[in-house]
Design a protein around this motif. Sequence first.
Motif, mmCIF file in Angstrom:
data_model
loop_
_atom_site.group_PDB
_atom_site.id
_atom_site.type_symbol
_atom_site.label_atom_id
_atom_site.label_comp_id
_atom_site.label_asym_id
_atom_site.label_seq_id
_atom_site.Cartn_x
_atom_site.Cartn_y
_atom_site.Cartn_z
ATOM 1 N N ASP A 35 -4.480 3.010 4.153
ATOM 2 C CA ASP A 35 -3.144 3.040 3.561
ATOM 3 C C ASP A 35 -3.272 3.561 2.135
ATOM 4 N N MET A 36 -2.290 4.363 1.714
ATOM 5 C CA MET A 36 -2.303 4.870 0.345
ATOM 6 C C MET A 36 -0.873 5.108 -0.107
ATOM 7 N N SER A 37 -0.630 4.756 -1.356
ATOM 8 C CA SER A 37 0.678 4.962 -1.960
ATOM 9 C C SER A 37 0.473 5.387 -3.407
ATOM 10 N N PHE A 38 1.172 6.436 -3.808
ATOM 11 C CA PHE A 38 1.126 6.884 -5.201
ATOM 12 C C PHE A 38 2.553 7.066 -5.680
ATOM 13 N N GLU A 39 2.897 6.337 -6.718
ATOM 14 C CA GLU A 39 4.238 6.428 -7.287
ATOM 15 C C GLU A 39 4.135 6.995 -8.699
ATOM 16 N N LYS A 79 -5.740 -1.405 -6.520
ATOM 17 C CA LYS A 79 -4.403 -1.280 -7.097
ATOM 18 C C LYS A 79 -4.634 -0.819 -8.531
ATOM 19 N N LEU A 95 -0.957 3.450 -8.148
ATOM 20 C CA LEU A 95 -1.720 3.940 -7.002
ATOM 21 C C LEU A 95 -2.286 2.743 -6.254
ATOM 22 N N GLU A 96 -1.975 2.652 -4.985
ATOM 23 C CA GLU A 96 -2.537 1.609 -4.126
ATOM 24 C C GLU A 96 -3.280 2.307 -3.002
#
Length: 172
Positions: A35-39, A79, A95-96
């Motif tokens: 899983d990856m998230s970049f805001e 995180k 960024l997670e």
Amino acid sequence: MSDTNGGTQPEAAGAQQGTQPELPRMQVLGQFIRDMSFENVAAQKAMQANVQPDIQVQVALDARKREAEGQYDIIMKLKIESKTKGDAPETVFLLELEYGGVFRVENVPEQQLHPYLLIECPRMLFPWVRRIVADVTRDGGFPPLNLDQIDFLALYRQQLAQRVAAKPVADA
């Protein structure tokens, strides 16, 4: 002559192998981004970020046994939050990342398996995690974030101490 040498060498080698314990073996069978998230909050709010942001990195590790003998999943969770410096800090980016590896581990005694999985296996994954973080932050419009080396032994000891502190004390 060859019969004499051939007969003694294997016996000597066998005697040496019998006295020395087998060394631990680790093999990376696969790696993946779970899983990856970049805001990019700065771009969403059209704000100007400070040149030197305050960056906080949190790391958590998890290990699970797979159905196949001697195989384990190791998940490294990061995180990373970048905030502006000042009295009212604002988030610049978040960024997670959950990065996993599938490992085959052999010749590790049962009592040493847990620390081995949460110290040695993450050391093998870390160079790829570092590269992903640098690429994602660069592609997000920021200078590439090159993570410092993580001391997985200290992290393991810290998580172990937290678990011991969180356990309720049994009445005697």
